[in-house]
Write a protein that holds these residues in place. Structure first.
Motif, mmCIF file in Angstrom:
data_model
loop_
_atom_site.group_PDB
_atom_site.id
_atom_site.type_symbol
_atom_site.label_atom_id
_atom_site.label_comp_id
_atom_site.label_asym_id
_atom_site.label_seq_id
_atom_site.Cartn_x
_atom_site.Cartn_y
_atom_site.Cartn_z
ATOM 1 N N SER A 182 -44.776 98.751 38.063
ATOM 2 C CA SER A 182 -43.526 99.500 37.989
ATOM 3 C C SER A 182 -43.860 100.890 37.461
ATOM 4 O O SER A 182 -44.199 101.038 36.284
ATOM 5 C CB SER A 182 -42.542 98.796 37.060
ATOM 6 N N PHE A 183 -43.774 101.889 38.324
ATOM 7 C CA PHE A 183 -44.302 103.199 37.979
ATOM 8 C C PHE A 183 -43.503 103.912 36.892
ATOM 9 O O PHE A 183 -44.073 104.667 36.100
ATOM 10 C CB PHE A 183 -44.402 104.061 39.240
ATOM 11 N N ASP A 184 -42.184 103.684 36.814
ATOM 12 C CA ASP A 184 -41.443 104.332 35.738
ATOM 13 C C ASP A 184 -41.788 103.730 34.376
ATOM 14 O O ASP A 184 -41.581 104.354 33.335
ATOM 15 C CB ASP A 184 -39.934 104.288 35.988
ATOM 16 N N LEU A 185 -42.365 102.511 34.380
ATOM 17 C CA LEU A 185 -42.801 101.892 33.125
ATOM 18 C C LEU A 185 -44.024 102.610 32.545
ATOM 19 O O LEU A 185 -44.347 102.443 31.373
ATOM 20 C CB LEU A 185 -43.107 100.407 33.351
ATOM 21 N N PHE A 186 -44.697 103.422 33.355
ATOM 22 C CA PHE A 186 -45.831 104.206 32.848
ATOM 23 C C PHE A 186 -45.384 105.117 31.702
ATOM 24 O O PHE A 186 -46.184 105.434 30.810
ATOM 25 C CB PHE A 186 -46.434 105.057 33.968
ATOM 26 N N LEU A 187 -44.133 105.557 31.726
ATOM 27 C CA LEU A 187 -43.644 106.476 30.696
ATOM 28 C C LEU A 187 -43.608 105.830 29.315
ATOM 29 O O LEU A 187 -44.254 106.329 28.378
ATOM 30 C CB LEU A 187 -42.269 107.017 31.098
ATOM 31 N N PRO A 188 -42.898 104.696 29.106
ATOM 32 C CA PRO A 188 -42.945 104.071 27.777
ATOM 33 C C PRO A 188 -44.321 103.487 27.451
ATOM 34 O O PRO A 188 -44.703 103.440 26.281
ATOM 35 C CB PRO A 188 -41.871 102.975 27.855
ATOM 36 N N ALA A 189 -45.060 103.053 28.484
ATOM 37 C CA ALA A 189 -46.413 102.532 28.234
ATOM 38 C C ALA A 189 -47.301 103.639 27.665
ATOM 39 O O ALA A 189 -48.057 103.427 26.696
ATOM 40 C CB ALA A 189 -47.011 101.988 29.529
ATOM 41 N N PHE A 246 -37.899 108.542 30.261
ATOM 42 C CA PHE A 246 -37.771 107.202 30.847
ATOM 43 C C PHE A 246 -36.320 106.748 30.859
ATOM 44 O O PHE A 246 -35.825 106.201 31.851
ATOM 45 C CB PHE A 246 -38.625 106.215 30.058
ATOM 46 N N ALA A 247 -35.612 106.974 29.746
ATOM 47 C CA ALA A 247 -34.206 106.563 29.652
ATOM 48 C C ALA A 247 -33.352 107.311 30.674
ATOM 49 O O ALA A 247 -32.460 106.726 31.291
ATOM 50 C CB ALA A 247 -33.691 106.833 28.239
ATOM 51 N N ILE A 248 -33.653 108.574 30.878
ATOM 52 C CA ILE A 248 -32.895 109.375 31.843
ATOM 53 C C ILE A 248 -33.179 108.904 33.271
ATOM 54 O O ILE A 248 -32.262 108.707 34.075
ATOM 55 C CB ILE A 248 -33.234 110.872 31.683
ATOM 56 N N ILE A 249 -34.464 108.706 33.587
ATOM 57 C CA ILE A 249 -34.846 108.258 34.931
ATOM 58 C C ILE A 249 -34.276 106.873 35.222
ATOM 59 O O ILE A 249 -33.830 106.587 36.344
ATOM 60 C CB ILE A 249 -36.386 108.251 35.075
ATOM 61 N N ASP A 250 -34.289 106.013 34.221
ATOM 62 C CA ASP A 250 -33.796 104.644 34.398
ATOM 63 C C ASP A 250 -32.278 104.547 34.290
ATOM 64 O O ASP A 250 -31.734 103.443 34.305
ATOM 65 C CB ASP A 250 -34.451 103.719 33.361
ATOM 66 N N GLU A 251 -31.631 105.701 34.148
ATOM 67 C CA GLU A 251 -30.167 105.788 34.125
ATOM 68 C C GLU A 251 -29.543 104.913 33.035
ATOM 69 O O GLU A 251 -28.649 104.099 33.282
ATOM 70 C CB GLU A 251 -29.580 105.431 35.505
ATOM 71 N N PHE A 252 -30.046 105.095 31.821
ATOM 72 C CA PHE A 252 -29.470 104.378 30.689
ATOM 73 C C PHE A 252 -28.008 104.785 30.498
ATOM 74 O O PHE A 252 -27.652 105.951 30.676
ATOM 75 C CB PHE A 252 -30.252 104.707 29.412
ATOM 76 N N HIS A 253 -27.183 103.821 30.123
ATOM 77 C CA HIS A 253 -25.812 104.118 29.731
ATOM 78 C C HIS A 253 -25.813 104.704 28.328
ATOM 79 O O HIS A 253 -26.824 104.664 27.617
ATOM 80 C CB HIS A 253 -24.961 102.847 29.773
#
Length: 316
Positions: A182-189, A246-253
């Motif tokens: 999961s490429f967006d997981l690279f950010l918190p990783a 990451f939160a912005i890309i993952d569209e956090f509420h």
């Protein structure tokens, strides 16, 4: 038993599992198979064994560090912080060697069980890859300070921590559930890896004088204290920025930005490091940064759970 618990350095353990928590909760919140519910994707055996394996690696690294630095004389009267087990004579070198072998063996068994429950007999290639990765992680944990070519004495400790306790921990455990990257997981990783390196860098800033005297050429010894401070700012600030992206890309509420609470102690930590003039006084900051990183992973996991609740209500 008291001396063995001290040698295991319990305060380092929460930091080591931060990546496992984030990677696991990401898998729970992002099921790859839409036919399955998130709880059917998540596997408690994988989660438990991943935690156990990572804790084993951290304790192994701590035992090996105690042995390697003790035998090389790096742990001496100049070192700041509590005395190490071999340095104080509480544990003999022979007993520590046996503990290293035992811990490495138990960690390998845990890793094999983890691989089995993740892939069974359906993905032999993945199983072999993770087995090699596990052996490399165990070898790297030992070789950090043990032996004539210990890479921790040549300034490569930062790279090991970043790769294994950041990328491998977070992305690796997520792959065990999802069987895909999961490429967006690279950010918190990457963020967890940078914060883990920050803890090591802080430790090396504290021990710069004794490490230089013992010819332990850490990154801090190589670059000097002033540049090490700037490096530390880069590590912590970059990590904070990456999690936010990451939160912005993952569209956090709105209610999923609870993790920002962890930025308060991290910011206070940066201010303390900025004002510090005596490296020895940084010892207290080690625990604070480690626990702040763990808190960030827990809060981020809770934010994932908020997402899971919405997912279950809306789609299942």
């Amino acid at each position: 038993m008291k001396h063995w618990i001290q040698a295991a350095r319990l305060r380092t353990l929460p930091l080591s599992v931060s990546g496992i928590i984030v990677g696991s909760m990401y898998a729970l919140a992002h099921p790859t198979n839409k036919i399955l519910t998130p709880t059917e994707v998540f596997n408690w055996r994988i989660f438990g064994l991943a935690l156990l394996t990572t804790l084993g690696l951290q304790i192994l690294s701590n035992f090996a560090n105690d042995y390697g630095d003790g035998m090389k004389g790096t742990d001496n009267e100049d070192r700041v912080g509590p005395k190490r087990a071999i340095q104080s004579g509480a544990i003999s070198p022979e007993a520590m060697k046996r503990a290293i072998v035992l811990t490495a063996s138990l960690t390998l068994i845990s890793a094999v069980l983890l691989i089995y429950y993740a892939f069974r007999d359906t993905n032999i290639g993945y199983s072999l890859f993770y087995l090699v990765l596990g052996v490399l992680a165990i070898a790297s944990a030992i070789r950090y300070t043990v032996g004539n070519t210990a890479y921790g004495y040549r300034g490569y400790g930062d790279l090991f921590v970043f790769v294994f306790f950041g990328l491998v921990s977070t992305l690796g455990v997520n792959f065990l559930y999802s069987k895909q990257l999961s490429f967006d997981l690279f950010l918190p990783a990457t963020a967890i890896g940078l914060l883990s390196v920050g803890v090591l860098n802080l430790n090396n800033m504290r021990d710069e004088a004794s490490d230089r005297k013992s010819k332990k050429n850490t990154m801090v010894v190589k670059m000097g204290g002033a540049k090490a401070k700037k490096y530390h700012y880069f590590l912590v600030v970059s990590a904070m920025a990456l999690v936010l992206i990451f939160a912005i890309i993952d569209e956090f509420h709105f209610d999923q930005y609870l993790f920002l609470l962890a930025y308060i102690p991290l910011t206070k930590h940066l201010i303390t490091v900025y004002k510090n003039q005596e490296p020895r006084a940084l010892d207290a900051e080690l625990k604070k940064l480690a626990l702040s990183t763990f808190a960030l992973s827990i809060l981020l996991a809770l934010c994932m759970i908020f997402f899971i609740s919405d997912l279950l209500v809306n789609n299942y």
